[in-house]
Design a protein around this motif. Structure first.
Motif, mmCIF file in Angstrom:
data_model
loop_
_atom_site.group_PDB
_atom_site.id
_atom_site.type_symbol
_atom_site.label_atom_id
_atom_site.label_comp_id
_atom_site.label_asym_id
_atom_site.label_seq_id
_atom_site.Cartn_x
_atom_site.Cartn_y
_atom_site.Cartn_z
ATOM 1 N N TYR A 129 0.848 -1.188 0.000
ATOM 2 C CA TYR A 129 0.000 0.000 0.000
ATOM 3 C C TYR A 129 0.884 1.238 0.000
ATOM 4 O O TYR A 129 1.875 1.311 0.739
ATOM 5 C CB TYR A 129 -0.893 -0.008 1.249
ATOM 6 C CG TYR A 129 -1.743 1.218 1.418
ATOM 7 C CD1 TYR A 129 -2.862 1.427 0.636
ATOM 8 C CD2 TYR A 129 -1.431 2.168 2.377
ATOM 9 C CE1 TYR A 129 -3.652 2.544 0.797
ATOM 10 C CE2 TYR A 129 -2.215 3.288 2.562
ATOM 11 C CZ TYR A 129 -3.329 3.473 1.766
ATOM 12 O OH TYR A 129 -4.110 4.586 1.925
ATOM 13 N N THR A 130 0.542 2.189 -0.839
ATOM 14 C CA THR A 130 1.261 3.451 -0.908
ATOM 15 C C THR A 130 0.258 4.590 -0.802
ATOM 16 O O THR A 130 -0.776 4.570 -1.472
ATOM 17 C CB THR A 130 2.036 3.586 -2.235
ATOM 18 O OG1 THR A 130 2.886 2.454 -2.390
ATOM 19 C CG2 THR A 130 2.864 4.846 -2.264
ATOM 20 N N VAL A 131 0.559 5.547 0.058
ATOM 21 C CA VAL A 131 -0.279 6.741 0.170
ATOM 22 C C VAL A 131 0.605 7.946 -0.124
ATOM 23 O O VAL A 131 1.777 7.984 0.258
ATOM 24 C CB VAL A 131 -0.949 6.851 1.558
ATOM 25 C CG1 VAL A 131 0.076 6.956 2.663
ATOM 26 C CG2 VAL A 131 -1.923 8.001 1.605
ATOM 27 N N ILE A 149 4.325 14.144 0.260
ATOM 28 C CA ILE A 149 4.724 13.148 1.254
ATOM 29 C C ILE A 149 4.224 11.801 0.764
ATOM 30 O O ILE A 149 3.049 11.647 0.451
ATOM 31 C CB ILE A 149 4.104 13.446 2.638
ATOM 32 C CG1 ILE A 149 4.424 14.854 3.105
ATOM 33 C CG2 ILE A 149 4.517 12.401 3.650
ATOM 34 C CD1 ILE A 149 5.854 15.107 3.433
ATOM 35 N N SER A 150 5.110 10.836 0.718
ATOM 36 C CA SER A 150 4.733 9.499 0.270
ATOM 37 C C SER A 150 5.223 8.473 1.287
ATOM 38 O O SER A 150 6.366 8.527 1.723
ATOM 39 C CB SER A 150 5.341 9.220 -1.105
ATOM 40 O OG SER A 150 4.965 7.952 -1.561
ATOM 41 N N LYS A 151 4.340 7.566 1.649
ATOM 42 C CA LYS A 151 4.684 6.489 2.583
ATOM 43 C C LYS A 151 4.212 5.168 1.997
ATOM 44 O O LYS A 151 3.179 5.098 1.344
ATOM 45 C CB LYS A 151 4.023 6.694 3.953
ATOM 46 C CG LYS A 151 4.636 7.781 4.761
ATOM 47 C CD LYS A 151 6.007 7.390 5.213
ATOM 48 C CE LYS A 151 6.661 8.483 6.017
ATOM 49 N NZ LYS A 151 8.000 8.151 6.408
ATOM 50 N N LYS A 152 4.987 4.138 2.282
ATOM 51 C CA LYS A 152 4.672 2.809 1.760
ATOM 52 C C LYS A 152 4.611 1.827 2.919
ATOM 53 O O LYS A 152 5.412 1.897 3.848
ATOM 54 C CB LYS A 152 5.745 2.372 0.767
ATOM 55 C CG LYS A 152 5.498 1.026 0.126
ATOM 56 C CD LYS A 152 6.614 0.656 -0.812
ATOM 57 C CE LYS A 152 6.164 1.039 -2.200
ATOM 58 N NZ LYS A 152 7.080 0.559 -3.224
ATOM 59 N N MET A 171 -2.331 -2.242 8.633
ATOM 60 C CA MET A 171 -1.196 -1.711 7.888
ATOM 61 C C MET A 171 -1.591 -0.444 7.126
ATOM 62 O O MET A 171 -0.831 0.546 7.111
ATOM 63 C CB MET A 171 -0.684 -2.779 6.918
ATOM 64 C CG MET A 171 0.468 -2.352 6.042
ATOM 65 S SD MET A 171 0.016 -1.722 4.403
ATOM 66 C CE MET A 171 -0.824 -3.080 3.670
ATOM 67 N N ILE A 172 -2.763 -0.412 6.529
ATOM 68 C CA ILE A 172 -3.220 0.770 5.793
ATOM 69 C C ILE A 172 -3.405 1.947 6.748
ATOM 70 O O ILE A 172 -2.967 3.071 6.471
ATOM 71 C CB ILE A 172 -4.524 0.452 5.028
ATOM 72 C CG1 ILE A 172 -4.225 -0.515 3.881
ATOM 73 C CG2 ILE A 172 -5.179 1.716 4.497
ATOM 74 C CD1 ILE A 172 -5.452 -1.089 3.217
ATOM 75 N N GLU A 173 -4.030 1.706 7.891
ATOM 76 C CA GLU A 173 -4.252 2.781 8.852
ATOM 77 C C GLU A 173 -2.933 3.315 9.404
ATOM 78 O O GLU A 173 -2.751 4.531 9.543
ATOM 79 C CB GLU A 173 -5.138 2.289 9.997
ATOM 80 C CG GLU A 173 -5.515 3.378 10.959
ATOM 81 C CD GLU A 173 -6.500 2.916 12.010
ATOM 82 O OE1 GLU A 173 -6.514 3.539 13.085
ATOM 83 O OE2 GLU A 173 -7.240 1.946 11.771
ATOM 84 N N GLU A 178 1.277 7.518 9.571
ATOM 85 C CA GLU A 178 2.664 7.954 9.385
ATOM 86 C C GLU A 178 2.745 9.127 8.424
ATOM 87 O O GLU A 178 3.470 10.100 8.680
ATOM 88 C CB GLU A 178 3.519 6.806 8.836
ATOM 89 C CG GLU A 178 3.911 5.760 9.832
ATOM 90 C CD GLU A 178 4.727 4.655 9.169
ATOM 91 O OE1 GLU A 178 5.511 4.957 8.248
ATOM 92 O OE2 GLU A 178 4.577 3.498 9.578
ATOM 93 N N ALA A 179 2.022 9.045 7.318
ATOM 94 C CA ALA A 179 2.054 10.122 6.323
ATOM 95 C C ALA A 179 1.475 11.408 6.902
ATOM 96 O O ALA A 179 2.024 12.500 6.685
ATOM 97 C CB ALA A 179 1.288 9.699 5.076
#
Length: 191
Positions: A129-131, A149-152, A171-173, A178-179
């Motif tokens: 998952y990437t946001v 900002i990108s977090k994986k 994991m998604i939450e 984090e982002a």
């Protein structure tokens, strides 16, 4: 009897899909009695670039409001601009993109499809998952900061991966949280 068997067989063939609408609840991060700035912030344009964005855009907007309030950076957080309150204010525009993919290791998982449908426990599922948050911070109408900002995040499930999605939701939450925290830290340093 035969229709019940077909119905049970249909439920066993279906797998649970992962719900991407995991909005992290705000937590108290800062000292709320002493804010970094006395000026308020307005959450302006908030867009989620996703096919089902209409379902959870409002939830994310309220979550952003809660995170901004609990961070202790701004004195007040508004979702709409009221020009009678103050003449100087900050505005933040946020654009959010998500990408989720999952795959199975079929060398382990194939008996769950045939011949041991629904009872084969080894269903190895891997999810990524990437946001990505792209925000623009304005002071009145002047652009002050623009950042991406990108977090994986990734998770895997080894037993009953068709049906157990709790780890993927967590994991998604956590990745979303984090982002958001990185965005808040960067906002604080840019004031």
């Amino acid at each position: 009897m035969k229709s019940n068997f077909l119905l049970i067989l249909l439920f066993l063939l279906l797998h649970c899909s992962t719900d991407l609408r995991q909005v992290p609840p705000p937590t108290k991060n800062g000292n709320l009695s002493r804010t970094k700035t006395n000026l308020p912030i307005v959450i302006g344009r908030f867009e989620i670039l996703s096919a089902d964005r209409g379902v959870y855009t409002d939830a994310w907007r309220l979550a952003w409001k809660g995170h901004l309030q609990s961070s202790g950076i701004f004195s007040n957080v508004y979702t709409e601009l009221d020009s009678t309150i103050t003449k100087d204010y900050y505005t933040i525009d946020v654009e959010m993109k998500t990408n989720y993919s999952d795959k199975y290791n079929w060398w382990y998982t194939w008996p769950a499809v045939y011949p041991f449908i629904g009872i084969w426990p080894i269903q190895y599922r891997i999810a990524e998952y990437t946001v990505e948050f792209k925000y623009k911070l304005y002071f009145n109408s002047e652009l002050k900061k623009e950042e991406i900002i990108s977090k994986k995040g990734n998770a895997e499930e080894y037993l009953y991966g068709f049906y157990k999605v709790r780890n993927f939701h967590r994991m998604i939450e956590e990745t979303n949280l984090e982002a958001v925290n990185v965005c808040l830290k960067n906002l604080e340093t840019s004031l």
